[in-house]
Design an enzyme around this catalytic site. Structure first.
Site, PDB file in Angstrom:
ATOM      1  N   ASP A   1      -9.183   0.809   1.773  1.00 23.89           N
ATOM      2  CA  ASP A   1      -8.187   0.439   2.775  1.00 23.89           C
ATOM      3  C   ASP A   1      -8.751   0.785   4.150  1.00 23.89           C
ATOM      4  O   ASP A   1      -8.417   1.794   4.747  1.00 23.89           O
ATOM      5  CB  ASP A   1      -6.883   1.194   2.501  1.00 23.89           C
TER       6      ASP A   1
ATOM      7  N   GLU B   1     -10.616   4.535   3.397  1.00 25.10           N
ATOM      8  CA  GLU B   1      -9.669   5.279   2.573  1.00 25.10           C
ATOM      9  C   GLU B   1      -9.968   4.947   1.117  1.00 25.10           C
ATOM     10  O   GLU B   1      -9.923   3.769   0.723  1.00 25.10           O
ATOM     11  CB  GLU B   1      -8.215   4.939   2.916  1.00 25.10           C
TER      12      GLU B   1
ATOM     13  N   THR C   1      -9.399  -5.351   3.632  1.00 27.48           N
ATOM     14  CA  THR C   1      -9.232  -4.469   2.476  1.00 27.48           C
ATOM     15  C   THR C   1     -10.228  -4.922   1.421  1.00 27.48           C
ATOM     16  O   THR C   1     -10.200  -6.085   1.006  1.00 27.48           O
ATOM     17  CB  THR C   1      -7.802  -4.544   1.911  1.00 27.48           C
TER      18      THR C   1
ATOM     19  N   GLU D   1      -9.375  12.981   7.462  1.00 27.56           N
ATOM     20  CA  GLU D   1      -9.205  14.316   6.891  1.00 27.56           C
ATOM     21  C   GLU D   1     -10.476  15.144   7.035  1.00 27.56           C
ATOM     22  O   GLU D   1     -10.436  16.317   7.418  1.00 27.56           O
ATOM     23  CB  GLU D   1      -8.838  14.218   5.413  1.00 27.56           C
TER      24      GLU D   1
ATOM     25  N   ASP E   1       0.844  -1.193   0.000  1.00 28.72           N
ATOM     26  CA  ASP E   1       0.000   0.000   0.000  1.00 28.72           C
ATOM     27  C   ASP E   1       0.880   1.245   0.000  1.00 28.72           C
ATOM     28  O   ASP E   1       1.779   1.378   0.841  1.00 28.72           O
ATOM     29  CB  ASP E   1      -0.904  -0.010   1.226  1.00 28.72           C
TER      30      ASP E   1
ATOM     31  N   GLU F   1      -9.076   4.498  -2.446  1.00 28.50           N
ATOM     32  CA  GLU F   1      -7.836   4.247  -3.169  1.00 28.50           C
ATOM     33  C   GLU F   1      -8.121   3.583  -4.512  1.00 28.50           C
ATOM     34  O   GLU F   1      -9.202   3.054  -4.761  1.00 28.50           O
ATOM     35  CB  GLU F   1      -6.899   3.332  -2.361  1.00 28.50           C
TER      36      GLU F   1
ATOM     37  N   ARG G   1      -8.354   3.923  13.133  1.00 32.14           N
ATOM     38  CA  ARG G   1      -7.531   5.104  13.411  1.00 32.14           C
ATOM     39  C   ARG G   1      -6.995   5.150  14.831  1.00 32.14           C
ATOM     40  O   ARG G   1      -5.854   5.558  15.044  1.00 32.14           O
ATOM     41  CB  ARG G   1      -8.321   6.380  13.116  1.00 32.14           C
TER      42      ARG G   1
ATOM     43  N   HIS H   1      -3.276  14.469   1.004  1.00 31.08           N
ATOM     44  CA  HIS H   1      -3.557  13.586   2.127  1.00 31.08           C
ATOM     45  C   HIS H   1      -2.437  13.671   3.168  1.00 31.08           C
ATOM     46  O   HIS H   1      -2.696  13.843   4.366  1.00 31.08           O
ATOM     47  CB  HIS H   1      -3.700  12.142   1.624  1.00 31.08           C
TER      48      HIS H   1
ATOM     49  N   LYS I   1      -4.488  -1.715  10.025  1.00 25.88           N
ATOM     50  CA  LYS I   1      -4.751  -1.826   8.589  1.00 25.88           C
ATOM     51  C   LYS I   1      -5.079  -3.254   8.133  1.00 25.88           C
ATOM     52  O   LYS I   1      -5.646  -3.439   7.064  1.00 25.88           O
ATOM     53  CB  LYS I   1      -3.524  -1.341   7.801  1.00 25.88           C
TER      54      LYS I   1
ATOM     55  N   GLN J   1      -4.292   2.575  14.905  1.00 27.09           N
ATOM     56  CA  GLN J   1      -3.211   2.971  14.001  1.00 27.09           C
ATOM     57  C   GLN J   1      -2.333   4.066  14.613  1.00 27.09           C
ATOM     58  O   GLN J   1      -1.102   3.989  14.550  1.00 27.09           O
ATOM     59  CB  GLN J   1      -3.799   3.450  12.673  1.00 27.09           C
TER      60      GLN J   1
END
Length: 425
Positions: free
Chosen positions: A232, A198, A256, A370, A127, A200, A236, A134, A252, A239
């Protein structure tokens, strides 16, 4: 590095009527590849066309598709055969489905009757983190004066993620347990309180290189089989606590999600655009004339949420993110070249995540981490979200668009967050 050919002709039409439906993701100019099964028949390769699936195993048995790899129960053999094989298959299928060719409805399966599977067994998943916006937004919290990772402008930063937990769109995601430190300094273990998405792009690898053999930029584009959507899922609170100094781990690896259809690199040729200008210029091993003029892709990507209440009210998913893949600081080709620059042996079917596809606009923030910098999201029905709650469904969509080209879509990448499983006694 193929150019445009007859398969990209914007005037091309199909005898499959739904391929001409306004707004379809799958016109004849697309022809994405996937693996599907039906009641009573196991997994096999197929091509999406309108609201139908062309059964490639049946087409091969009928003698109208010559590529033997297309008759497999996985895209792995076709990926291993390299870009030449997928380009030849695309040309055959385009001719077979084109208006004026003898219709073969016996080779079609309604998409509504198809169950989709992973395109191939994922042996390796890396990844990346390739969006300037970002990194800059979230990096300000760590160091306002130096928000970007030190190496960001010099190379596409990445980590090796968990291949075994890659799942196809539609499979539920279970809220994970984890350990983190609360704001008051106390330690906690339990179901995450900060589940995030996320948005992606999935990048699927074609062919192989021997261990110790780098992939130069001149060959990197030909190692890209195609593209899809990738969620993904990110834990948080876990993480943030676990990352220093080795990077993501349990935050993570929980799951996925990837979209089932792979839009081939050949299909995306009309949507190639110049890569963003890099400052300072990339080192020579990450630079090429082709990458500067054709390395990026004009693909609009969205992420939406559908809460249980919205579902009960019959509401449409609410768009949280609306962004553009072309703005990524590092291109897919540079990711491939850098990944193999130390002689790492990339294998057919390997999966690369582009990293969160965030842009400079507020609407282009591609994760809740974000978005939440300016407060919780208020949905049209009055509900608010800071993080994903149990029962919420996240829906990704994408569409490649360019002047003079027929727009093509990627289908959907969906996932519902289920409640955590009770901790065993």
């Amino acid at each position: 590095m193929a150019g445009r050919d007859a398969t990209h002709d914007p005037l091309l039409r199909s005898w499959v009527a739904s391929a001409q439906a306004p707004g379809t993701d799958f016109p004849i100019q697309n022809l994405p590849l996937g693996v599907f099964s039906t009641a009573g028949a196991g997994p096999r390769c197929g091509v999406a066309i309108g609201d139908m699936v062309l059964d490639l195993r049946a087409a091969h048995a009928a003698g109208v598709v010559r590529e033997a790899a297309a008759a497999s129960d996985s895209l792995a053999p076709l990926m291993a055969a390299g870009r030449g094989a997928s380009a030849a298959l695309r040309a055959e299928v385009s001719a077979l489905l084109s208006e004026g060719a003898p219709p073969r409805p016996d080779l079609l399966v309604p998409m509504a009757a198809a169950r989709m599977h992973l395109p191939t067994t994922v042996r390796n998943f890396s990844d990346f983190m390739a969006s300037y916006d970002h990194c800059a937004r979230l990096g300000v919290r760590r160091d306002p004066k130096n928000p970007l990772p030190q190496a960001f402008r010099q190379l596409p930063v990445a980590y090796h993620s968990r291949a075994s937990s890659v799942r196809v769109s539609g499979e539920a995601v279970i809220r994970p347990h984890g350990q983190w430190q609360r704001q008051d300094g106390t330690m906690h273990f339990g179901p995450t309180e900060a589940m995030d998405y996320e948005l992606e792009m999935a990048i699927w690898i074609a062919g192989d290189n021997a261990i110790g053999e780098p992939v130069p930029m001149s060959r990197a584009p030909d190692r890209i089989f195609g593209y899809g959507l990738l969620n993904d899922w990110s834990v948080r609170d876990v993480q943030r606590w676990e990352m220093p100094p080795l990077g993501p781990f349990l935050g993570k690896s929980v799951s996925t999600s990837v979209s089932p259809w792979i839009v081939t690199a050949e299909a995306l040729v009309p949507f190639e655009v110049p890569a963003p200008v890099q400052d300072p210029p990339a080192l020579p091993y990450l630079d090429s004339a082709w990458n500067r003029t054709n390395g990026a892709l004009s693909v609009r990507m969205t992420a939406a949420i559908l809460t249980p209440r919205m579902r009960a009210e019959g509401a449409a998913p609410f768009i949280l993110t609306d962004t553009q893949f072309a703005g990524m600081y590092w291109t897919a080709a540079t990711m491939v070249a850098h990944h193999a620059s130390n002689g790492c042996n990339l294998m057919a079917g390997d999966l690369l995540g582009s990293g969160t596809v965030s842009g400079p606009e507020e609407s282009a923030r591609a994760c809740l981490a974000e978005i939440g910098l300016t407060g919780p999201v208020t949905l049209p029905n009055g509900e608010t979200r800071r993080w994903i709650q149990d029962g919420d469904e996240i829906v990704f969509r994408a569409r490649a668009e360019a002047p003079g080209a027929v727009p093509i879509g990627f289908g959907e990448c969906r996932g519902v967050l289920d409640p955590s499983i009770a901790w065993p006694a």
